[in-house]
Enzyme design. Sequence first.
Site, PDB file in Angstrom:
ATOM      1  N   HIS A 112       0.830  -1.213   0.000  1.00  0.00           N
ATOM      2  CA  HIS A 112       0.000   0.000   0.000  1.00  0.00           C
ATOM      3  C   HIS A 112       0.864   1.263   0.000  1.00  0.00           C
ATOM      4  O   HIS A 112       0.563   2.232  -0.712  1.00  0.00           O
ATOM      5  CB  HIS A 112      -0.932   0.013   1.207  1.00  0.00           C
ATOM      6  CG  HIS A 112      -1.839  -1.173   1.272  1.00  0.00           C
ATOM      7  ND1 HIS A 112      -2.584  -1.493   2.390  1.00  0.00           N
ATOM      8  CD2 HIS A 112      -2.121  -2.129   0.344  1.00  0.00           C
ATOM      9  CE1 HIS A 112      -3.283  -2.587   2.149  1.00  0.00           C
ATOM     10  NE2 HIS A 112      -3.013  -2.998   0.925  1.00  0.00           N
TER      11      HIS A 112
ATOM     12  N   HIS B 272      -9.211  -2.701  -4.973  1.00  0.00           N
ATOM     13  CA  HIS B 272      -8.090  -2.940  -4.065  1.00  0.00           C
ATOM     14  C   HIS B 272      -7.087  -3.909  -4.684  1.00  0.00           C
ATOM     15  O   HIS B 272      -5.876  -3.758  -4.478  1.00  0.00           O
ATOM     16  CB  HIS B 272      -8.565  -3.485  -2.727  1.00  0.00           C
ATOM     17  CG  HIS B 272      -7.429  -3.604  -1.747  1.00  0.00           C
ATOM     18  ND1 HIS B 272      -6.931  -2.522  -1.063  1.00  0.00           N
ATOM     19  CD2 HIS B 272      -6.648  -4.661  -1.397  1.00  0.00           C
ATOM     20  CE1 HIS B 272      -5.907  -2.908  -0.313  1.00  0.00           C
ATOM     21  NE2 HIS B 272      -5.723  -4.203  -0.502  1.00  0.00           N
TER      22      HIS B 272
ATOM     23  N   ASP C 256      -3.105  -3.237  -5.082  1.00  0.00           N
ATOM     24  CA  ASP C 256      -2.025  -4.152  -4.696  1.00  0.00           C
ATOM     25  C   ASP C 256      -1.072  -4.411  -5.858  1.00  0.00           C
ATOM     26  O   ASP C 256       0.151  -4.457  -5.678  1.00  0.00           O
ATOM     27  CB  ASP C 256      -2.607  -5.481  -4.220  1.00  0.00           C
ATOM     28  CG  ASP C 256      -3.089  -5.438  -2.780  1.00  0.00           C
ATOM     29  OD1 ASP C 256      -2.770  -4.472  -2.063  1.00  0.00           O
ATOM     30  OD2 ASP C 256      -3.798  -6.386  -2.372  1.00  0.00           O
TER      31      ASP C 256
ATOM     32  N   HIS D 192      -0.394 -11.604  -4.506  1.00  0.00           N
ATOM     33  CA  HIS D 192       0.993 -11.178  -4.344  1.00  0.00           C
ATOM     34  C   HIS D 192       1.991 -12.206  -4.898  1.00  0.00           C
ATOM     35  O   HIS D 192       2.991 -11.829  -5.524  1.00  0.00           O
ATOM     36  CB  HIS D 192       1.287 -10.909  -2.870  1.00  0.00           C
ATOM     37  CG  HIS D 192       0.447  -9.815  -2.293  1.00  0.00           C
ATOM     38  ND1 HIS D 192       0.540  -8.507  -2.717  1.00  0.00           N
ATOM     39  CD2 HIS D 192      -0.509  -9.826  -1.321  1.00  0.00           C
ATOM     40  CE1 HIS D 192      -0.321  -7.764  -2.040  1.00  0.00           C
ATOM     41  NE2 HIS D 192      -0.963  -8.545  -1.188  1.00  0.00           N
TER      42      HIS D 192
END
EC number: 3.5.1.108
Length: 330
Positions: free
Chosen positions: A83, A242, A246, A269
Amino acid sequence: MYDMFDPHQHTIKHPTSCCGIGLHSGRTANLTIKPAPVDNGIRFFRTDLGDNISVKAHMDKVIDTRLATTIGEKGAVVATTEHLLAALRSSDIDNVDIEIDSSEVPIMDGSAEPFIKLLKSAGKTRQEGLRKLLRITRPITYSDRDTTIVVTPYNGFKVTGEISFDDALIKTQTYTIDFDPERFCREIARARTFGYVEQVEELWANGLALGGTLENVIAIHWNRTSVLNEDGLRYQDEFIRHKVLDLVGDLTLLGCPLLGHVSAYKAGHSQHLGFMEAIADAPDCWELIELEKNGCHAVIDRKTAMTRTSDALVMPFFRGRHSDALPAAC
């Protein structure tokens, strides 16, 4: 052609600080962002571990991608970096030193907006050094089970994200943003991290998400049709926004801005890291360019850029990578 990019590198004018709780550690962290010189990049300093214990924000420093992106080197670890990195990228900041006295970046409200406000309060300074960009010249595809991430040539930076869930609240969501700092702040920055309430409870039971509350996480109700947060959602499709946030944050670990259109389907991720490694392993599909003061660009010597073990290497994110890695499909 590249009018959306200022040819110069930037740092902040003044140091700026914040304090918050780590999402997974539950520990208080004091964080200070400081100006840094040209070509410094983004570096994290663990002030609680002693002087000059630092970690570069680069893909080759990633040590964990479960639940968040964690970087580390020589015992210094910094978790949940995405973030803050997204805020730096969207604020057009290239060079900063970040001091932190804990192992995890504060979660704040679960989005990038508090960090963007912090950076705005610090101001921005144009530096003499010229900015380098990684320009995609041929498509690169990365796949991992049901995840696919593709980057194609594009005269700008565009991101398309898509997620698909079985529950009635999320279902299938898609979002595309043609990157622009103001648009990112307006459409993406406020989107918060999310999870199912029973997953949060399970994480708590396993000593994780200890700092997670309804103030910093969207908790999806057991009925899968609503959220437990009293203020509801900030956007109807906050979940995919969101995910885009990311991805933008993780791609900052490439070491310089990317010119291309990135399309990610059901990515997290771990897949973001695999995708960056696929880019690094496909040197015939990209070129490094350096912007000139008039906005034009020049191609950096491809031979130098492709010599990954050379001391004269232009792109620091290739350092330490294996020279015999197999190329990705492109």
